[in-house]
Design an enzyme around this catalytic site. Structure first.
Site, mmCIF file in Angstrom:
data_model
loop_
_atom_site.group_PDB
_atom_site.id
_atom_site.type_symbol
_atom_site.label_atom_id
_atom_site.label_comp_id
_atom_site.label_asym_id
_atom_site.label_seq_id
_atom_site.Cartn_x
_atom_site.Cartn_y
_atom_site.Cartn_z
ATOM 1 N N GLU A 134 -10.594 79.475 63.323
ATOM 2 C CA GLU A 134 -10.996 79.830 62.322
ATOM 3 C C GLU A 134 -12.273 78.554 61.342
ATOM 4 O OE1 GLU A 134 -8.892 81.337 59.069
ATOM 5 O OE2 GLU A 134 -8.886 83.446 60.551
ATOM 6 N N GLU A 175 -15.445 88.546 62.600
ATOM 7 C CA GLU A 175 -15.234 87.319 61.696
ATOM 8 C C GLU A 175 -16.240 86.938 61.103
ATOM 9 O OE1 GLU A 175 -10.508 86.134 61.343
ATOM 10 O OE2 GLU A 175 -11.440 84.883 62.557
ATOM 11 N N ARG A 219 -14.221 90.034 51.996
ATOM 12 C CA ARG A 219 -13.014 91.382 52.097
ATOM 13 C C ARG A 219 -13.812 92.278 51.539
ATOM 14 N NH1 ARG A 219 -9.706 88.956 55.332
ATOM 15 N NH2 ARG A 219 -8.893 87.312 54.850
ATOM 16 N N GLU A 258 -4.761 80.054 64.116
ATOM 17 C CA GLU A 258 -5.718 80.687 63.237
ATOM 18 C C GLU A 258 -6.073 79.535 62.575
ATOM 19 O OE1 GLU A 258 -6.304 83.503 62.062
ATOM 20 O OE2 GLU A 258 -4.644 84.529 63.418
ATOM 21 N N PRO A 312 6.521 94.367 49.298
ATOM 22 C CA PRO A 312 7.808 95.161 49.574
ATOM 23 C C PRO A 312 7.336 96.789 48.691
ATOM 24 C CG PRO A 312 8.202 93.562 48.097
ATOM 25 C CD PRO A 312 6.522 93.555 48.574
#
Length: 192
Positions: A106, A151, A74, A102, A124
């Site tokens: 993955e 990925e 990440r 997904e 938010p």
């Protein structure tokens, strides 16, 4: 006094957008800075808005009660994290379809049953999207997966009972994964 156990929300006026800022499209997110007016003080303030596709996160459990998890790098923290399989909901795609897609892309696992646990707003304060959480049960490996360009994912199996330890010891730090496990626990508690 109301007999309802829900607290009454205070009435707040909306913040009106005075000017829409220039939008920068980074593919996965569109970012802009708008000028808005505080309804209480009438003062102008800049506010950043990030428009993203909705996301899905999947708590995937095998027939042997193992969690199917992913580890990936990440860039926000320059480190790899242990997470739930998940990703973006494509335009026009139902969240449950995205969750199944997904999971298989993955991890190579397919769910026998898929159950919605709800959705949350990731942040938010400046993001417009929702993250949908699903519980995938009776998962079986059907392929090696089909990772997207960009990925690099390692699939890991962990005993389901290890979730509290993995969170408390800092092995699972992705907030949306922690929220997903909390939602699963709340749903289980409500059924008792």
């Amino acid at each position: 006094m109301s007999s309802s156990s829900e607290p009454k929300a205070p009435s707040l006026k909306p913040w009106l957008r005075l000017r829409r800022g220039l939008e920068h499209d980074f593919g996965v997110v569109k970012v802009r800075e708008d000028k808005v007016v505080d309804p209480r003080t009438q003062q102008e303030h800049p506010r950043v808005r990030m428009d993203c596709a909705d996301w899905v996160n999947v708590i995937a459990v095998t027939k042997q009660d193992a969690l199917v998890m992913v580890r990936q790098f990440r860039f926000g923290i320059d480190a790899s994290t242990l997470e739930l399989p998940g990703g973006c909901v494509e335009p026009g795609e139902a969240p449950e379809v995205a969750a199944a897609r997904e999971l298989e892309e993955e991890t190579g696992y397919r769910a026998g049953r898929l159950e919605s646990l709800g959705a949350v707003h990731p942040n938010p304060a400046f993001q417009s999207n929702q993250s949908h959480v699903f519980l995938a049960l009776d998962c079986e490996r059907v392929s090696d997966g089909h990772q997207d360009d960009g990925e690099d994912i390692a699939v890991e199996l962990h005993p389901r009972a290890d979730v509290p330890r993995l969170i408390l010891e800092g092995h699972i730090t992705h907030s949306l994964a922690v929220v997903a496990f909390f939602m699963e626990q709340l749903r289980a508690d409500a059924r008792r």
